[in-house]
Design an enzyme around this catalytic site. Structure first.
Site, PDB file in Angstrom:
ATOM      1  N   ASP A  36      -7.168   4.316   5.527  1.00 46.03           N
ATOM      2  CA  ASP A  36      -5.860   4.673   6.078  1.00 46.03           C
ATOM      3  C   ASP A  36      -5.762   6.185   6.254  1.00 46.03           C
ATOM      4  OD1 ASP A  36      -5.238   5.776   3.583  1.00 46.03           O
ATOM      5  OD2 ASP A  36      -3.977   4.099   2.959  1.00 46.03           O
ATOM      6  N   ASP A  78       0.841  -1.196   0.000  1.00 47.26           N
ATOM      7  CA  ASP A  78       0.000   0.000   0.000  1.00 47.26           C
ATOM      8  C   ASP A  78       0.879   1.249   0.000  1.00 47.26           C
ATOM      9  OD1 ASP A  78      -2.456  -1.164  -0.086  1.00 47.26           O
ATOM     10  OD2 ASP A  78      -2.878  -1.012   2.050  1.00 47.26           O
ATOM     11  N   TYR A 138       2.968  -8.691   9.067  1.00 45.81           N
ATOM     12  CA  TYR A 138       3.054  -7.229   9.099  1.00 45.81           C
ATOM     13  C   TYR A 138       3.075  -6.734  10.542  1.00 45.81           C
ATOM     14  CZ  TYR A 138       1.280  -7.391   4.248  1.00 45.81           C
ATOM     15  OH  TYR A 138       1.094  -7.648   2.916  1.00 45.81           O
ATOM     16  N   ARG A 177      -5.657  -2.738   5.736  1.00 47.24           N
ATOM     17  CA  ARG A 177      -6.511  -1.554   5.874  1.00 47.24           C
ATOM     18  C   ARG A 177      -7.953  -1.953   6.187  1.00 47.24           C
ATOM     19  NH1 ARG A 177      -6.593   1.623   0.710  1.00 47.24           N
ATOM     20  NH2 ARG A 177      -5.599  -0.163  -0.280  1.00 47.24           N
TER      21      ARG A 177
END
Length: 200
Positions: free
Chosen positions: A63, A21, A49, A155
């Protein structure tokens, strides 16, 4: 990254095994030459992550780059409730891609349609979340680590967590640390690759 690698190594055939992203940093697997044909195999690898979510308000991109879509809420959950809510998103779950993403709908990237305010209905995707753990909590900010299957949108996890808690949420920081057995601790920066190439 792909274009920079092409230039550094003077090789045309370069590809990557999974995008990041816009706000994300971290590990990206890059293949050159015949290795680009291995994409279907690497696509199956789980990813890990680390990131940060801001509770209290949601955005249209899910986001920090998006526009606010809710009023700010200060009704934050306690640590126990938050951890329990995160646990609900573990295992096989159904997930809808964020409106602003590279995923395609009828051949067009979603971000193109979203910018034009086009209305479309997406199917839910089945993804697997091995774990979604709370690392640190200092309301409204929470730090987390997550291991998930390819195709999972972190997200969307952040947004859905906010919806479930009733206070809204969005992702503000994300770093990919692992893809299968590949770790960021064994990776190279573009600057390091350039220097090694110059040294032969």
């Amino acid at each position: 990254i792909v274009s920079r690698i092409r230039k550094i190594l003077s090789i045309k055939k370069v590809g990557h095994f999974g995008t990041l992203d816009p706000i994300a940093t971290g590990l990206m697997l890059v293949a050159i030459g015949k290795a680009t044909k291995l994409f279907p195999f690497f696509l199956r690898y789980a990813k890990i992550y680390e990131g940060r979510i801001r509770l209290g308000i949601s955005t249209d991109t899910y986001d920090s780059e998006g526009q606010f879509t809710s009023k700010e809420s200060r009704d934050y959950p306690d640590k126990k409730k938050l951890a329990a809510s995160m646990k609900r998103f573990e295992g096989e779950i159904e997930q809808v891609s964020p409106p602003f993403s590279a995923k395609k709908y009828k051949g067009r990237p979603l971000y193109e349609l979203a910018r034009r305010r086009k209305i479309y209905k997406l199917k839910k995707n089945r993804v697997n979340v091995d774990f979604f753990r709370l690392k640190k909590y200092n309301p409204p900010l929470l730090d987390f680590t997550v291991k998930c299957s390819s195709g999972t949108y972190i997200r969307s996890l952040a947004h859905n967590l906010g919806q479930h808690l009733g206070c809204g949420a969005h992702l503000i920081q994300l770093r990919r640390t692992n893809i299968g057995d590949f770790s960021i601790t064994e990776s190279y920066t573009l600057e390091e690759i350039k220097k090694l190439t110059e040294q032969g």
